[in-house]
Design a protein around this motif. Sequence first.
Motif, PDB file in Angstrom:
ATOM      1  N   LYS B  41      -2.959   3.773  -5.094  1.00 54.97           N
ATOM      2  CA  LYS B  41      -3.621   4.077  -3.824  1.00 54.97           C
ATOM      3  C   LYS B  41      -2.729   4.934  -2.918  1.00 54.97           C
ATOM      4  O   LYS B  41      -3.164   5.952  -2.388  1.00 54.97           O
ATOM      5  CB  LYS B  41      -3.977   2.761  -3.091  1.00 54.97           C
ATOM      6  N   THR B  42      -1.484   4.500  -2.782  1.00 59.44           N
ATOM      7  CA  THR B  42      -0.563   5.248  -1.926  1.00 59.44           C
ATOM      8  C   THR B  42      -0.338   6.654  -2.471  1.00 59.44           C
ATOM      9  O   THR B  42      -0.292   7.635  -1.713  1.00 59.44           O
ATOM     10  CB  THR B  42       0.782   4.496  -1.818  1.00 59.44           C
ATOM     11  N   THR B  43      -0.243   6.738  -3.787  1.00 57.73           N
ATOM     12  CA  THR B  43      -0.024   8.043  -4.417  1.00 57.73           C
ATOM     13  C   THR B  43      -1.148   9.015  -4.053  1.00 57.73           C
ATOM     14  O   THR B  43      -0.887  10.185  -3.753  1.00 57.73           O
ATOM     15  CB  THR B  43       0.077   7.873  -5.942  1.00 57.73           C
ATOM     16  N   PRO B  83       1.163   5.933   7.350  1.00 53.64           N
ATOM     17  CA  PRO B  83       1.711   5.598   6.037  1.00 53.64           C
ATOM     18  C   PRO B  83       1.852   4.089   5.818  1.00 53.64           C
ATOM     19  O   PRO B  83       1.802   3.307   6.765  1.00 53.64           O
ATOM     20  CB  PRO B  83       3.090   6.264   6.051  1.00 53.64           C
ATOM     21  N   GLU B  84       2.012   3.747   4.546  1.00 55.29           N
ATOM     22  CA  GLU B  84       2.276   2.359   4.191  1.00 55.29           C
ATOM     23  C   GLU B  84       3.521   1.890   4.940  1.00 55.29           C
ATOM     24  O   GLU B  84       4.450   2.664   5.122  1.00 55.29           O
ATOM     25  CB  GLU B  84       2.515   2.298   2.677  1.00 55.29           C
ATOM     26  N   ARG B  85       3.572   0.671   5.355  1.00 47.18           N
ATOM     27  CA  ARG B  85       4.685   0.074   6.125  1.00 47.18           C
ATOM     28  C   ARG B  85       4.836   0.747   7.482  1.00 47.18           C
ATOM     29  O   ARG B  85       5.876   0.670   8.104  1.00 47.18           O
ATOM     30  CB  ARG B  85       6.014   0.128   5.371  1.00 47.18           C
ATOM     31  N   LEU B 156      -5.503   5.630   6.307  1.00 45.07           N
ATOM     32  CA  LEU B 156      -4.746   4.428   6.656  1.00 45.07           C
ATOM     33  C   LEU B 156      -4.293   3.740   5.384  1.00 45.07           C
ATOM     34  O   LEU B 156      -5.122   3.382   4.543  1.00 45.07           O
ATOM     35  CB  LEU B 156      -5.638   3.470   7.454  1.00 45.07           C
ATOM     36  N   ASP B 157      -2.975   3.566   5.246  1.00 49.65           N
ATOM     37  CA  ASP B 157      -2.470   2.947   4.021  1.00 49.65           C
ATOM     38  C   ASP B 157      -2.065   1.497   4.282  1.00 49.65           C
ATOM     39  O   ASP B 157      -1.035   1.232   4.891  1.00 49.65           O
ATOM     40  CB  ASP B 157      -1.280   3.747   3.488  1.00 49.65           C
ATOM     41  N   GLU B 158      -2.886   0.593   3.842  1.00 47.63           N
ATOM     42  CA  GLU B 158      -2.651  -0.847   3.970  1.00 47.63           C
ATOM     43  C   GLU B 158      -2.238  -1.290   5.363  1.00 47.63           C
ATOM     44  O   GLU B 158      -1.168  -1.871   5.558  1.00 47.63           O
ATOM     45  CB  GLU B 158      -1.593  -1.304   2.957  1.00 47.63           C
ATOM     46  N   PRO B 159      -3.121  -1.073   6.338  1.00 45.68           N
ATOM     47  CA  PRO B 159      -2.785  -1.518   7.693  1.00 45.68           C
ATOM     48  C   PRO B 159      -2.596  -3.034   7.783  1.00 45.68           C
ATOM     49  O   PRO B 159      -1.940  -3.509   8.709  1.00 45.68           O
ATOM     50  CB  PRO B 159      -3.974  -1.053   8.528  1.00 45.68           C
TER      51      PRO B 159
HETATM   52 MG   LIG Z   1       0.629   1.332  -1.756  1.00 44.70          MG
END
Ligand SMILES: [Mg+2]
Lengths: 301, 233
Positions: B41-43, B83-85, B156-159
Amino acid sequence: MLQAFLQNIINGLAQGSVYALVALGYTMVYGVLQFINFAHSDIFMLGAFSGFYLAKWLTPIVPNPLVLLLATILGSMVFCVTVGLTIERIAYRPLRSAPRINVLITAIGVSLFLENLGQIIFGADPQVFPALIATKSILNTGGLVLNNIQVLVVLVSLVLMVVLHWIVHHTKLGTAMRAVSFDIEVANLMGIPTDTIIIFTFTIGSALAGAAAILYGLSYPKIEPLLGTMIGLKAFVAAVFGGIGNILGAAVGGIVLGLAESFTVYYISSSFRDAIAFGILILILLFKPAGLFGTFRREKV
Amino acid sequence: MILSIKNLSVNYGLIPAIRNLSMEVGQGETVALIGANGAGKTTILRAVSGLIKLASGSVVFDGQDIARLKSHLIVRRGMSHVPERRGIFANLTVYENLLMGAYIRKLLPGDLDEVYSLFPILLERKKQIAGTLSGGEQQMLAISRALLSKPKLMLLDEPSLGLAPQITKSIFSIIQKINKAGTTVLLVEQNAQAALKISHRGYVLEVGEITHTDTSEALLTNDAVRKAYLGDH
Ligand SMILES: [Mg+2]
Ligand SMILES: Nc1ncnc2c1ncn2[C@@H]1O[C@H](COP(=O)(O)OP(=O)(O)O)[C@@H](O)[C@H]1O
């Protein structure tokens, strides 16, 4: 006793502020690109020589010593910025996505190149830096000597550092520079053009080195093409001491190193003048490798 | 379609992470992209916003191919990526983080009022160093920062990552609000339940490939999806 102590403070501050100005260049470039710009010391050297020639040329034209001094400082700053940006553009930017070790080796190469070029152009023999302002003692009581050059060096450095602080903390570019040095990728996601910020960083670092070079030339009027080596090493130690990448740290590190040197020379021996810097480097690496104000950044995945 | 990804492949070295993937996000939608940890997903988000190179494929955003555009220029086209985190600048104050969010624009006073009204806590913490915020507050800051570039599309990456359920809930309702106000949203989540509840459509990603796509409502009731992602056994 007290006079000697104060005298050492004065000498140390004057010497330390030059270290601080140069250290800022190392630390800011490290902040945004995570590598030591070894050529920075040679930018300092070129600043001294550009000031040397500029002052020779300007002295007959400009009667007012203060104007002459300011013009020489500004000229050296502009020259150093030109050199710094040229190096960034042709030597470092093409390596932006290369492993850091490649950039480091390139930086050493650029440094050697500039030192040898300096010897070809300026000759290896030391030259006498022109006295832009006649040395006048301002204070001379009970063995305590304070001259106008020392005051000037400390004042000019102080003004430059205040301006730097203002730029870094109160302008959009300065804030972006701190953002880039914290996380270049996220900075990209904000739409921050990181190349522009890197250019901005080299500009400031080189300008400070140019100013430092003139202040140095006024205090120690003997310049030669390898001039940057020792000053550069010491400024680097100052930057590491303060926590490489940390702007306040570099300023404090420079002053502390200047004071340490001055006290060492007085209370121990002048032959330890250069050794103290490396002593400090070893101690800091042993006991607080991140430096006085430094925190190691979380390695990014 | 505001975003259309066609035949996207991304490799890490020789290892393929995304294989020949296509997906679309329509103007005004909230689209969920769900999948287990390591699915890719992040990729996908990083490829779309120009942070990593594509091996092949095209990414068309707002009518233009952005596949080879630098990420800071993609932001200018109207895409904003949280981004994630969260990617907070921990060394900057909350206010400075917001300023950086608006880097590509001239920040108008009303813009800040807008994010402060979504997340009043940020106004309170305005002068605080962002690194001292709680996880939930950092996520609020990250979303606000992204909003300040006035994006057409927000990634939105894993809010919900690392947040308590109550906080996740309030952040997700804000995401819904942002979407209703006109911003298209591509929402990546491991928390499939929460993501599908606030989205119109969803894609299910498994090791670099889309295995299901449907309206979120249908995915919520799909047996295979329920078994794999919604904790139904
Ligand atoms: Mg990810
Ligand atoms: N920088 C990287 N280098 C090598 N492999 C990576 C890198 N980032 C992610 N991967 C691999 O790519 C796959 C997809 O990762 P990612 O996109 O982070 O998944 P998700 O976001 O769905 O958890 C995983 O197998 C992961 O290990």
